[in-house]
Design a protein around this motif. Structure first.
Motif, short mmCIF file in Angstrom:
data_model
loop_
_atom_site.label_atom_id
_atom_site.label_comp_id
_atom_site.label_asym_id
_atom_site.label_seq_id
_atom_site.Cartn_x
_atom_site.Cartn_y
_atom_site.Cartn_z
N GLY A 1 50.03 37.54 55.54
CA GLY A 1 50.91 38.66 55.85
C GLY A 1 51.55 39.33 54.65
N GLU A 2 51.39 38.72 53.46
CA GLU A 2 52.00 39.32 52.28
C GLU A 2 50.96 40.11 51.49
OE1 GLU A 2 54.79 38.02 48.48
OE2 GLU A 2 54.07 36.50 49.88
N ASN A 3 51.27 41.36 51.19
CA ASN A 3 50.33 42.18 50.42
C ASN A 3 50.28 41.66 48.99
OD1 ASN A 3 48.80 44.14 49.20
ND2 ASN A 3 49.83 45.85 50.24
N ILE A 4 49.07 41.31 48.53
CA ILE A 4 48.96 40.70 47.19
C ILE A 4 48.40 41.67 46.16
CG2 ILE A 4 48.73 38.36 48.13
CD1 ILE A 4 45.70 38.58 47.43
N LEU A 5 48.28 42.93 46.51
CA LEU A 5 47.65 43.88 45.58
C LEU A 5 48.35 43.95 44.23
CD1 LEU A 5 46.43 46.88 47.75
CD2 LEU A 5 45.09 45.10 46.60
N ALA A 6 49.66 43.73 44.23
CA ALA A 6 50.38 43.82 42.95
C ALA A 6 50.28 42.53 42.14
CB ALA A 6 51.85 44.17 43.21
N LEU B 1 39.81 48.54 52.82
CA LEU B 1 39.85 48.45 51.36
C LEU B 1 38.90 49.44 50.69
CD1 LEU B 1 41.27 46.68 49.15
CD2 LEU B 1 39.12 45.40 49.04
N HIS B 2 39.48 50.26 49.82
CA HIS B 2 38.70 51.19 49.00
C HIS B 2 38.81 50.75 47.55
CE1 HIS B 2 39.02 53.55 52.64
NE2 HIS B 2 38.14 54.44 52.16
N VAL B 3 37.67 50.62 46.87
CA VAL B 3 37.69 50.18 45.47
C VAL B 3 36.79 51.08 44.64
CG1 VAL B 3 37.05 48.29 43.90
CG2 VAL B 3 38.15 47.77 46.08
N ALA B 4 37.28 51.43 43.47
CA ALA B 4 36.49 52.24 42.53
C ALA B 4 36.36 51.49 41.21
CB ALA B 4 37.17 53.58 42.31
N LEU C 1 33.70 43.41 46.15
CA LEU C 1 34.71 42.94 47.09
C LEU C 1 35.38 41.67 46.57
CD1 LEU C 1 36.14 43.13 49.86
CD2 LEU C 1 34.25 41.75 50.81
N GLY C 2 34.56 40.74 46.10
CA GLY C 2 35.09 39.49 45.56
C GLY C 2 36.01 39.73 44.37
N ASN C 3 35.54 40.55 43.45
CA ASN C 3 36.34 40.84 42.26
C ASN C 3 37.66 41.51 42.61
OD1 ASN C 3 34.97 39.94 39.78
ND2 ASN C 3 33.29 41.24 40.50
N ALA C 4 37.61 42.39 43.59
CA ALA C 4 38.85 43.06 44.00
C ALA C 4 39.82 42.05 44.63
CB ALA C 4 38.53 44.19 44.98
N VAL C 5 39.28 41.12 45.41
CA VAL C 5 40.15 40.11 46.02
C VAL C 5 40.80 39.24 44.94
CG1 VAL C 5 40.18 38.03 47.48
CG2 VAL C 5 38.92 40.08 48.23
N MET C 6 40.04 38.98 43.87
CA MET C 6 40.59 38.14 42.80
C MET C 6 41.53 38.91 41.86
SD MET C 6 39.42 35.33 43.68
CE MET C 6 40.31 34.42 42.42
N GLY C 7 41.50 40.24 41.93
CA GLY C 7 42.42 41.02 41.10
C GLY C 7 41.87 41.40 39.74
N HIS C 8 40.55 41.61 39.66
CA HIS C 8 39.97 42.04 38.38
C HIS C 8 40.47 43.43 38.03
CE1 HIS C 8 37.24 43.01 35.20
NE2 HIS C 8 36.50 41.93 35.37
N PRO C 9 41.06 43.60 36.84
CA PRO C 9 41.68 44.88 36.49
C PRO C 9 40.70 46.06 36.43
CG PRO C 9 41.80 43.34 34.63
CD PRO C 9 41.26 42.58 35.80
N TYR D 1 38.51 46.67 38.64
CA TYR D 1 38.21 47.10 40.01
C TYR D 1 39.48 47.68 40.63
CZ TYR D 1 33.83 44.71 39.27
OH TYR D 1 32.61 44.34 38.77
N GLU D 2 39.53 49.00 40.66
CA GLU D 2 40.77 49.66 41.05
C GLU D 2 40.81 49.85 42.56
OE1 GLU D 2 42.96 53.98 40.57
OE2 GLU D 2 40.97 53.67 39.68
N VAL D 3 41.84 49.32 43.16
CA VAL D 3 41.99 49.49 44.60
C VAL D 3 42.62 50.86 44.84
CG1 VAL D 3 43.12 48.63 46.69
CG2 VAL D 3 42.17 47.02 45.01
N THR D 4 41.85 51.74 45.49
CA THR D 4 42.33 53.11 45.68
C THR D 4 42.87 53.33 47.09
OG1 THR D 4 40.05 53.75 46.18
CG2 THR D 4 40.81 54.13 43.94
N GLY D 5 42.72 52.31 47.95
CA GLY D 5 43.28 52.44 49.29
C GLY D 5 43.16 51.13 50.04
N GLY D 6 44.00 50.95 51.07
CA GLY D 6 43.92 49.75 51.88
C GLY D 6 44.78 48.63 51.33
#
Ligand SMILES: Nc1ncnc2c1ncn2[C@@H]1O[C@H](COP(=O)(O)OP(=O)(O)OP(=O)(O)O)[C@@H](O)[C@H]1O
Ligand SMILES: [Mg+2]
Lengths: 437, 270
Positions: B67-72, B10-13, B46-54, B56-61
Motif C-alpha cells: 500500500g505504500e508508493n515506493i517510487l521515491a 506503469l509507464h516507463v521510458a 519492468l524488473g529494472n523499474a521495480v528495483m529503482g534503476h535510475p 528507467y524513468e517512471v513517467t506514470g503510474g
C-alpha cells in the motif's frame, strides 16, 4: 643558533650559516658545497622541460621556505603503517630533524644501523661514504636534486650487513610543521644476502598544513639481498612535494617498492629503479588517491642494465574532485640486457568528471631478446555497477567505496605486508565521498 | 494480512523513449507469476523499474509495497524492504570477492536500518551459512573467493544470482531469465533453492522464454508482455502454449500492442 637561520630563502648567507652548524667530515662538506654551487647556477624547472610540461609550479615560491629554521613543537600525527606491527626499530623526525630513534638490541648487536642519516654519518662516515658517493640521485639532475644534495638534513639510514635478515619491519615517520621545510634524505644499504623491510611515511602536523618537501631516496640492494620498502606520502594538502628516488638492484637481488601517494598540494616525483646485476628483480607498486585540486606527477623509470632481469610496475590511481595525476613511465633496456622481462601498467579510476589523469607509458629498447609490455586504462565508476550493488542493500556511498577498493585490490594483492594493505585501504576508504557527475 | 507488490498503470521510458505503456500487475507474497513475451517487449525494463534503476524513468503510474508508493525510494531502500531481482546480465565488480560482497549485502538487507560502518554479521556465522547455501547449489567453495561476476561463465553468473537470493531471503523476487544459461542440473538446484527459501514465503516473478524453471515452480499466473503492455493473463497452461506455439496468436489478437512492439524493436535497431 644564529639569527640569520630564521630568515626565509635559500641564500648564500643561509647556506653558510647552515654549514657552520654541521659537524661533518670534510668529504661531505665538499660534496654539499659542490652541490650548492650547482643549485645556485641552475634555473628552476619550467614547463619547457619535458618532465615538467604537465606540472605547473609557477605558484611555488622557494623563498617562502627556509633552511634549518628553528625547531618547532608539533603534535605528532598518527602513524598509519605501524598499527599492530611488531617493529624492530623506529625513528621520528620533525622538519627533517631527528627527534627519536630506536633500534632493538637484537639487530644493533648484529651490526644493523638504523637512525638519522646525519648522526650516522658522523659515527660511521667511512663505512657510508662509498655509498653516498655513488650518487644514485645525481646532484646535477636538476635544481631540486642539487638543493637536496647541498642542504639535506636529518634523514634516514638503514644499513644491514652481509647475510643479516631483519625479520621485523623498521618504521620511520617524517613530520612537517605547518609551513615547515623537510629536506630529508633516505639511504638504505642492504649488503649481500641481507633482508629487511622498511616502512616509511611522511605526514604534516595538520591535515591541511603547507610546507616544502625536497627529498631524496637512495636504495642500494646488493647481490642476493631482499628489500621491501614502503613509502607513504601523506603530507598536508598545502605541501609542495619534490623528490628524486632511485634504487640499484644487484645480481639476484629483489626489491619490492610500494609507493602510497595520498597527500600534498603538488607532487613531482622521479622514481627510478635500475637493475644492475643479472637476475635482479623489482616490483613497483603505486597507490594514488587524489582529491580537491591536488596535482600528483610521478615519473617512473625502469632501467634494465643487465641480463635476465625482471621489473614489474603497477600504478593505480583513483581521482576525486578536480584533482589531476600524471604518470609518465619509461622502460629502458640497455643493449646488453638480453632476456629482460619488463612490465608497466597504469590504471586510473575517475570519480568525477572534472578530474584528469594523464598516462604516458614509454619503451626504449636496445636489446633484441626481451619481453616488454605496457598498458594503461582509464575508467569511471559505472552507474550499472552502483545500481547492482544498491539492489543488494548497499547505500550508494558504500557501493562507491566498495568499487574503489575493488579497483585497488589488484595492487594490494601484490603488497606482501598486511599492515600496509590495511593502512592504504582505510586511508582511501576514508577519503572516498561519492562520485560526481 | 498478506503482503503485496502492486504495479498500477506503469509507464516507463529509457533515454526519453517510452518502453512500458501502462503495466498492471499485483503479486502477493506466496504467489508465483510467470512473465513471458518476445525479445525487446519490456520484461527486463519492468524488473529494472521495480528495483529503482535510475536510467528507467517512471513517467506514470505507481509501484506500491503493502500500500505504500515506493517510487521515491532508491534501489537501496527497495532491496532493504525485501525486493530482489536476479539480473539477466549481472554486473561484474572486479577486485571485490563474492564472500565479502555478500557479507555486506546480507547484513544490510537483514538489518535495514543499519548505518554505514556499523557491525557486519559475525564472520563465522556468515561463513557457515554461505558454505551451506553454496553446498546446496553445488558450488565450489573457491567461488566465494572469486571476484563478483568477474570472468564468470553465463551459468556461474546465474547460480551466483540464486545464491544471493538464497542469502538475502527476499519477500519479492524477480528472476530475469535466470534459467537461460543454466544446465538442466542447475535449473533443478535453482528450483530447490527457491523451494528451500519457501516458494510460499516469496512473491516470485519468473521472466523466462523456457518452461524448465516453470515445470518445477508451477506459476499461479502467467502474463504475456507485448509492446510494453501485459496483454493477457492466464494459468500455467498459457506458459506451455507460448513455449510450444510462440507468439503468433497473441500478436494477432493484440494488433496494437504488436505494432508498438515492432516500432520499439525498429527504434532500438537504429
Ligand atoms: N538501458 C537501456 N538503454 C537503452 N535501451 C534500453 C535499455 N533497456 C531497455 N532498452 C530498450 O527497451 C526495450 C525493451 O527492452 P527489455 O530489455 O525490457 O526487453 P526484454 O523484454 O527483457 O527482452 P529480452 O527477452 O530480449 O530480454 C528494447 O527496445 C531495449 O532496447
Ligand atoms: Mg530481458
Amino acid at each position: 643558533m644564529s639569527a640569520t637561520l630564521t630568515k626565509t630563502g635559500f641564500t648564500q648567507d643561509a647556506f653558510d650559516a647552515f654549514m657552520s652548524t654541521r659537524n661533518e667530515p670534510a668529504w661531505l662538506s665538499d660534496l654539499r658545497r659542490d652541490s650548492w654551487s650547482r643549485f645556485t647556477e641552475m634555473a628552476m624547472p619550467s614547463s619547457r622541460d619535458e618532465e615538467w610540461m604537465r606540472t605547473d609550479i609557477r605558484l611555488f615560491k622557494l623563498d617562502k621556505y627556509s633552511l634549518a629554521a628553528d625547531a618547532v613543537e608539533v603534535s605528532l600525527p598518527q602513524a598509519l603503517l605501524a598499527t599492530g606491527v611488531e617493529l624492530g626499530g623506529r625513528g621520528v623526525s620533525i622538519d627533517s630533524r631527528s627527534v627519536e630513534s630506536q633500534l632493538s638490541e637484537k639487530w644493533s648487536s648484529r651490526g644493523v644501523l638504523f637512525g638519522s642519516l646525519d648522526t650516522m654519518l658522523v659515527e660511521h662516515g667511512d663505512l657510508l661514504r662509498p655509498y653516498l658517493e655513488r650518487h644514485l640521485v645525481s646532484p646535477s639532475y636538476d635544481k631540486i636534486a642539487a638543493l637536496n644534495a647541498a642542504c639535506w638534513s636529518g634523514g634516514n639510514l638503514l644499513f644491514v650487513p652481509k647475510g643479516v635478515r631483519v625479520d621485523e619491519p623498521l618504521h620511520s615517520l617524517s613530520v612537517m610543521s605547518d609551513g615547515g621545510t623537510d629536506l630529508g634524505k633516505t639511504l638504505v644499504v642492504l649488503e649481500e644476502g641481507a633482508e629487511a623491510t622498511l616502512l616509511s611515511e611522511t605526514a604534516s602536523s595538520e591535515p591541511d598544513g603547507g610546507g616544502l618537501h625536497c627529498g631524496s631516496i637512495e636504495l642500494i640492494v646488493e647481490r642476493g639481498a631482499r628489500l621491501r620498502y614502503v613509502n607513504l606520502q601523506n603530507w598536508g594538502s598545502g605541501v609542495w612535494h619534490f623528490a628524486h628516488q632511485m634504487a640499484h638492484v644487484g645480481a639476484n637481488a629483489n626489491l619490492q617498492w610500494t609507493i602510497g601517494a595520498l597527500g600534498s598540494r603538488l607532487a613531482k616525483v622521479n622514481q627510478h629503479v635500475a637493475l644492475i646485476g643479472q637476475d635482479a628483480e623489482a616490483q613497483v607498486n603505486g597507490v594514488m588517491f587524489t582529491q580537491g585540486k591536488q596535482h600528483l606527477c610521478y615519473n617512473t623509470y625502469q632501467h634494465h642494465q643487465a641480463e635476465y632481469c625482471q621489473s614489474d610496475l603497477l600504478y593505480k590511481a583513483a581521482l576525486q574532485d578536480q584533482s589531476r595525476t600524471v604518470w609518465r613511465g619509461m622502460i629502458k633496456v640497455d643493449e646488453g640486457a638480453q632476456r629482460t622481462n619488463a612490465y608497466q601498467r597504469n590504471d586510473n579510476l575517475m570519480l568525477s568528471t572534472t578530474a584528469r589523469a594523464d598516462s604516458i607509458p614509454g619503451l626504449e629498447i636496445e636489446a633484441d631478446d626481451v619481453r616488454c609490455t605496457h598498458g594503461s586504462t582509464s575508467g569511471r565508476v559505472d552507474d550499472h555497477q552502483l545500481f547492482y550493488a544498491m539492489t543488494r542493500g548497499y547505500t550508494r556511498k558504500e557501493a562507491v567505496r566498495m568499487i574503489v577498493s575493488g579497483f585497488f585490490q589488484q595492487v594490494f594483492d601484490r603488497i606482501t605486508i598486511e599492515s600496509v594493505r590495511e593502512a592504504l585501504g582505510e586511508a582511501i576508504g576514508r577519503r572516498v565521498r561519492d562520485i560526481e557527475e | 494480512m498478506v503482503e503485496t507488490l502492486k504495479i498500477t498503470d506503469l509507464h516507463v521510458a529509457v533515454e526519453g523513449k517510452p518502453i512500458l505503456h501502462g503495466v498492471n500487475l499485483t503479486i502477493n507474497r506466496g504467489e508465483t507469476h510467470a512473465l513471458m513475451g518476445p525479445n525487446g517487449s519490456g520484461k527486463s525494463t519492468l524488473g529494472n523499474a521495480v528495483m529503482g534503476h535510475p536510467s528507467y524513468e517512471v513517467t506514470g503510474g505507481s509501484i506500491e509495497l503493502n500500500g505504500e508508493n515506493i517510487l521515491a525510494w532508491d534501489a537501496t531502500q527497495r532491496s532493504r524492504a525485501g525486493i530482489f531481482m536476479a539480473f539477466q546480465r549481472p554486473m561484474a565488480i572486479p577486485g571485490v570477492k563474492m564472500a565479502e560482497f555478500l557479507r555486506h549485502a546480507t547484513t544490510n538487507v537483514r538489518n535495514p536500518d543499519r548505518k554505514e560502518g556499523e557491525e557486519l554479521i559475525p564472520m563465522r556465522q556468515f561463513r557457515k551459512e554461505l558454505t551451506e547455501k553454496m553446498g546446496q547449489l553445488r558450488m565450489d567453495p573457491e567461488f566465494a573467493r572469486r571476484y563478483v561476476n568477474d570472468g564468470f561463465s553465463g551459468g556461474e553468473m546465474k547460480r551466483a544470482e540464486i545464491l544471493q537470493m538464497a542469502m538475502l531471503r527476499p519477500k519479492f523476487a524477480i528472476l530475469d531469465e535466470t534459467d537461460s544459461g543454466l544446465d538442466v542440473d542447475a535449473v533443478k538446484l535453482a528450483s530447490e533453492s527457491i523451494a528451500e527459501i519457501g516458494g510460499d514465503q516469496m512473491g516470485i516473478l519468473i521472466i523466462t522464454h523456457h518452461d524448465k524453471l516453470l515445470e518445477r515452480n508451477a506459476p499461479d499466473f502467467t502474463h504475456v508482455m507485448l509492446g510494453g503492455k501485459l496483454v493477457e493473463t492466464g494459468g500455467v497452461e498459457l506458459a506451455h502454449e507460448l513455449y510450444t506455439e510462440g507468439y503468433d496468436r497473441i500478436r494477432a489478437a493484440y494488433p496494437e500492442a504488436a505494432a508498438a512492439g515492432e516500432a520499439m524493436t525498429e527504434a532500438s535497431a537504429v
